[in-house]
Motif scaffolding. Structure first.
Motif, short mmCIF file in Angstrom:
data_model
loop_
_atom_site.label_atom_id
_atom_site.label_comp_id
_atom_site.label_asym_id
_atom_site.label_seq_id
_atom_site.Cartn_x
_atom_site.Cartn_y
_atom_site.Cartn_z
N MET A 195 48.54 73.53 49.54
CA MET A 195 49.97 73.29 49.57
C MET A 195 50.44 73.27 51.02
SD MET A 195 50.77 73.12 46.33
CE MET A 195 52.50 73.38 46.09
N ARG A 196 51.45 72.46 51.26
CA ARG A 196 52.01 72.32 52.60
C ARG A 196 53.50 72.64 52.54
NH1 ARG A 196 54.23 67.83 54.64
NH2 ARG A 196 53.23 66.56 53.05
N VAL A 197 53.98 73.37 53.54
CA VAL A 197 55.38 73.74 53.64
C VAL A 197 56.09 72.75 54.55
CG1 VAL A 197 57.01 75.56 54.27
CG2 VAL A 197 54.75 76.18 53.41
N GLU A 198 57.26 72.28 54.11
CA GLU A 198 58.08 71.42 54.94
C GLU A 198 59.41 72.11 55.16
OE1 GLU A 198 58.45 67.68 52.93
OE2 GLU A 198 56.40 67.08 53.44
N LEU A 199 59.87 72.11 56.39
CA LEU A 199 61.14 72.71 56.76
C LEU A 199 62.01 71.65 57.42
CD1 LEU A 199 63.04 75.15 57.26
CD2 LEU A 199 61.81 75.51 59.40
N ASP A 200 63.18 71.41 56.85
CA ASP A 200 64.13 70.46 57.40
C ASP A 200 65.08 71.24 58.31
OD1 ASP A 200 65.97 68.50 57.98
OD2 ASP A 200 66.23 67.86 55.90
N GLU A 201 64.69 71.42 59.57
CA GLU A 201 65.46 72.26 60.50
C GLU A 201 66.93 71.86 60.62
OE1 GLU A 201 63.79 73.21 64.30
OE2 GLU A 201 61.81 73.57 63.45
N PRO A 202 67.27 70.57 60.66
CA PRO A 202 68.69 70.22 60.76
C PRO A 202 69.54 70.72 59.58
CG PRO A 202 67.35 68.35 61.37
CD PRO A 202 66.42 69.39 60.81
N LYS A 203 68.94 70.90 58.42
CA LYS A 203 69.67 71.40 57.25
C LYS A 203 69.84 72.92 57.26
CE LYS A 203 68.92 69.78 53.13
NZ LYS A 203 68.24 69.32 51.89
N CYS A 204 69.02 73.61 58.04
CA CYS A 204 69.00 75.07 58.05
C CYS A 204 70.35 75.64 58.47
CB CYS A 204 67.91 75.57 58.99
SG CYS A 204 67.79 77.37 59.08
N VAL A 205 70.82 76.65 57.71
CA VAL A 205 72.10 77.31 58.03
C VAL A 205 71.88 78.71 58.63
CG1 VAL A 205 73.44 76.00 56.35
CG2 VAL A 205 72.37 78.17 55.66
N ALA A 206 70.64 79.02 59.00
CA ALA A 206 70.29 80.26 59.70
C ALA A 206 70.61 81.52 58.92
CB ALA A 206 70.97 80.29 61.07
N SER A 207 70.41 81.48 57.59
CA SER A 207 70.67 82.67 56.78
C SER A 207 69.56 83.72 56.90
CB SER A 207 70.86 82.29 55.31
OG SER A 207 69.62 81.93 54.73
N GLY A 208 68.35 83.27 57.23
CA GLY A 208 67.24 84.19 57.40
C GLY A 208 66.56 84.63 56.12
N GLN A 209 66.95 84.08 55.00
CA GLN A 209 66.34 84.47 53.72
C GLN A 209 64.85 84.13 53.66
OE1 GLN A 209 68.11 86.35 51.39
NE2 GLN A 209 69.41 86.35 53.20
N CYS A 210 64.47 83.03 54.27
CA CYS A 210 63.06 82.64 54.26
C CYS A 210 62.21 83.64 55.03
CB CYS A 210 62.89 81.24 54.83
SG CYS A 210 63.50 81.00 56.52
N VAL A 211 62.75 84.16 56.11
CA VAL A 211 62.02 85.13 56.93
C VAL A 211 61.83 86.43 56.14
CG1 VAL A 211 62.02 86.44 59.08
CG2 VAL A 211 62.93 84.13 59.05
N LEU A 212 62.83 86.81 55.39
CA LEU A 212 62.71 88.02 54.56
C LEU A 212 61.69 87.82 53.43
CD1 LEU A 212 66.47 89.02 54.30
CD2 LEU A 212 64.71 90.07 55.72
N ALA A 213 61.66 86.63 52.86
CA ALA A 213 60.75 86.35 51.74
C ALA A 213 59.31 86.14 52.18
CB ALA A 213 61.24 85.13 50.97
N ALA A 214 59.12 85.50 53.34
CA ALA A 214 57.77 85.15 53.79
C ALA A 214 57.68 85.23 55.31
CB ALA A 214 57.40 83.75 53.30
N PRO A 215 57.69 86.44 55.86
CA PRO A 215 57.69 86.60 57.32
C PRO A 215 56.43 86.09 58.01
CG PRO A 215 57.39 88.73 56.26
CD PRO A 215 57.70 87.73 55.17
N GLU A 216 55.36 85.93 57.28
CA GLU A 216 54.13 85.40 57.87
C GLU A 216 54.20 83.89 58.06
OE1 GLU A 216 54.30 86.93 54.92
OE2 GLU A 216 53.23 88.82 55.06
N VAL A 217 55.16 83.26 57.38
CA VAL A 217 55.25 81.80 57.37
C VAL A 217 56.47 81.30 58.14
CG1 VAL A 217 55.37 79.76 55.87
CG2 VAL A 217 54.03 81.75 55.16
N PHE A 218 57.55 82.10 58.15
CA PHE A 218 58.80 81.68 58.78
C PHE A 218 59.26 82.69 59.82
CE2 PHE A 218 58.87 80.09 54.42
CZ PHE A 218 59.08 78.74 54.63
N ASP A 219 59.98 82.20 60.81
CA ASP A 219 60.66 83.03 61.80
C ASP A 219 61.98 82.34 62.11
OD1 ASP A 219 61.20 85.07 63.56
OD2 ASP A 219 59.53 84.66 64.89
N GLN A 220 62.76 82.93 63.00
CA GLN A 220 64.03 82.33 63.40
C GLN A 220 64.08 82.23 64.92
OE1 GLN A 220 66.43 85.18 60.88
NE2 GLN A 220 67.76 83.37 60.83
#
Length: 65
Positions: free
Chosen positions: A1-26
């Motif tokens: 599986m591959r993760v795609e992140l659409d950075e321009p859509k990001c609203v900087a809530s940080g929920q992804c970092v809380l859910a998967a800190p090994e995969v996401f940062d801010q």
């Protein structure tokens, strides 16, 4: 599986970092998410799936390779 992140859509809530800190940062300057691992190991996919589900901007996708 591959993760795609659409950075321009990001609203900087940080929920992804809380859910998967090994995969996401801010970014320090604006809080926008950054992808640390585009192809995480199987053990991390539950956290990524959670991040996909709770992202308020729907900026994260998990796609089959």
């Amino acid at each position: 599986m591959r993760v795609e992140l659409d950075e321009p859509k990001c609203v900087a809530s940080g929920q992804c970092v809380l859910a998967a800190p090994e995969v996401f940062d801010q970014r320090d300057e604006d809080g926008v998410a950054i992808l640390l691992d585009e192809t995480p190991v199987e053990e991390l996919l539950d956290g990524v799936r959670e991040a996909v589900g709770i992202c308020p901007a729907a900026a994260i996708r998990l796609v089959a390779q």
